[in-house]
Scaffold this motif. Structure first.
Motif, PDB file in Angstrom:
ATOM      1  N   LEU A   1      -7.747  -6.904   0.485  1.00  0.00           N
ATOM      2  CA  LEU A   1      -6.787  -6.206  -0.384  1.00  0.00           C
ATOM      3  C   LEU A   1      -5.768  -7.107  -0.658  1.00  0.00           C
ATOM      4  CD1 LEU A   1      -6.718  -2.458   1.087  1.00  0.00           C
ATOM      5  CD2 LEU A   1      -8.270  -3.291  -0.883  1.00  0.00           C
ATOM      6  N   ASP A   2      -5.218  -6.780  -1.782  1.00  0.00           N
ATOM      7  CA  ASP A   2      -3.910  -7.755  -2.439  1.00  0.00           C
ATOM      8  C   ASP A   2      -2.823  -6.826  -1.637  1.00  0.00           C
ATOM      9  OD1 ASP A   2      -2.969  -5.734  -3.911  1.00  0.00           O
ATOM     10  OD2 ASP A   2      -4.167  -6.354  -5.495  1.00  0.00           O
ATOM     11  N   PRO A   3      -1.605  -7.500  -1.643  1.00  0.00           N
ATOM     12  CA  PRO A   3      -0.263  -6.949  -0.677  1.00  0.00           C
ATOM     13  C   PRO A   3      -0.030  -5.695  -1.317  1.00  0.00           C
ATOM     14  CG  PRO A   3      -0.146  -9.458  -1.296  1.00  0.00           C
ATOM     15  CD  PRO A   3      -1.218  -9.186  -1.988  1.00  0.00           C
ATOM     16  N   GLU A   4      -0.116  -5.378  -2.604  1.00  0.00           N
ATOM     17  CA  GLU A   4       0.335  -4.153  -3.087  1.00  0.00           C
ATOM     18  C   GLU A   4      -0.879  -2.938  -2.584  1.00  0.00           C
ATOM     19  OE1 GLU A   4       0.900  -1.610  -7.194  1.00  0.00           O
ATOM     20  OE2 GLU A   4       1.190  -3.893  -7.236  1.00  0.00           O
ATOM     21  N   GLU A   5      -1.986  -3.367  -2.806  1.00  0.00           N
ATOM     22  CA  GLU A   5      -3.142  -2.614  -2.142  1.00  0.00           C
ATOM     23  C   GLU A   5      -3.144  -2.349  -0.740  1.00  0.00           C
ATOM     24  OE1 GLU A   5      -6.774  -3.731  -5.383  1.00  0.00           O
ATOM     25  OE2 GLU A   5      -6.550  -4.884  -3.657  1.00  0.00           O
ATOM     26  N   ARG A   6      -2.711  -3.150   0.093  1.00  0.00           N
ATOM     27  CA  ARG A   6      -2.450  -3.116   1.523  1.00  0.00           C
ATOM     28  C   ARG A   6      -1.524  -2.022   1.886  1.00  0.00           C
ATOM     29  NH1 ARG A   6      -2.665  -9.110   4.053  1.00  0.00           N
ATOM     30  NH2 ARG A   6      -4.914  -9.713   3.573  1.00  0.00           N
ATOM     31  N   GLN A   7      -0.258  -2.065   1.041  1.00  0.00           N
ATOM     32  CA  GLN A   7       0.581  -1.160   1.224  1.00  0.00           C
ATOM     33  C   GLN A   7       0.152   0.264   0.872  1.00  0.00           C
ATOM     34  OE1 GLN A   7       3.482  -1.611   2.910  1.00  0.00           O
ATOM     35  NE2 GLN A   7       2.948  -3.644   3.272  1.00  0.00           N
ATOM     36  N   ARG A   8      -0.388   0.287  -0.036  1.00  0.00           N
ATOM     37  CA  ARG A   8      -1.022   1.766  -0.483  1.00  0.00           C
ATOM     38  C   ARG A   8      -2.202   2.058   0.452  1.00  0.00           C
ATOM     39  NH1 ARG A   8      -4.055   0.413  -5.120  1.00  0.00           N
ATOM     40  NH2 ARG A   8      -1.911   0.075  -6.077  1.00  0.00           N
ATOM     41  N   PHE A   9      -2.982   1.118   1.328  1.00  0.00           N
ATOM     42  CA  PHE A   9      -3.768   1.491   2.319  1.00  0.00           C
ATOM     43  C   PHE A   9      -3.300   2.209   3.351  1.00  0.00           C
ATOM     44  CE2 PHE A   9      -6.236   0.300   5.868  1.00  0.00           C
ATOM     45  CZ  PHE A   9      -7.707   0.663   5.625  1.00  0.00           C
TER      46      PHE A   9
END
Length: 201
Positions: free
Chosen positions: A180-188
């Motif tokens: 995941l990219d950084p933004e997707e990681r935070q959402r995850f």
């Protein structure tokens, strides 16, 4: 002077740090250290040698400077580079594993013969992640290991005891997270915290 005891986990992480450094174009630890001005001269070298284990923050620093995935440096899973999945990097990782296994079984000479290269050339491949591992060498590696075609082009957690020590489902989660990219990681993470009822910061 007494030689420090090396932790097997630290050694594996250190090997991956060294590979990430070389792939980023830093021929020596000293060259990378120039970008870590708040670190002691021996800190990175100790990490690479497996003398000490880096903290998550230090792994993140190294990952940023080498364009490597922090998850891969720590656990040996997921894409090696944070920006792309590099087949050559994966082949190098698998060749290092193969060479280590052959050495432990006193079969280095047999490996060299099977690959059709000299011991000097094998050592060059092991020391230089940029050195092209051809399809022919990759296929011969697979034949030597009795593995299916394409095995050299994929990561394998069984080759890394650090990652293999984790349950299958946890390795799967780590693999998903690392892609995941950084933004997707935070959402995850937000979804995971909401699911488990874990308070957010």
């Amino acid at each position: 002077m007494k030689t420090p005891n090396k932790n097997p986990t630290a050694i594996k992480i250190g090997n991956r740090i060294k590979q990430a450094r070389k792939m980023a174009g830093f021929e020596t630890a000293a060259q990378l250290n120039e970008h870590l001005t708040d670190w002691s001269a021996s800190r990175l070298g100790n990490y690479e040698a497996g003398i000490s284990t880096p903290s998550p923050d230090d792994i993140e620093r190294i990952a940023q400077l080498t364009d490597a995935s922090p998850c891969w440096i720590t656990f040996g899973i997921g894409p090696i580079r944070s920006s792309m999945r590099d087949i050559q990097a994966i082949r190098h990782q698998n060749l290092v594993y193969l060479a280590e296994q052959a050495k432990q079984l006193s079969k280095t000479k047999a490996l060299v013969t099977a690959l059709g290269i000299s011991k000097v050339k094998l050592d060059e491949h092991l020391d230089n992640p940029f050195m092209n591992i051809t399809d022919r060498i990759a296929r011969r590696c697979e034949k030597f290991l009795n593995k299916p075609t394409g095995w050299m082009d994929e990561q394998h957690v069984e080759s890394d005891p650090v990652c293999a020590a984790f349950p299958d489902d946890m390795r799967e989660v780590m693999g998903i997270y690392s892609n995941l990219d950084p933004e997707e990681r935070q959402r995850f993470l937000r979804i995971a915290r909401a699911f488990t009822g874990t308070p957010t910061d």
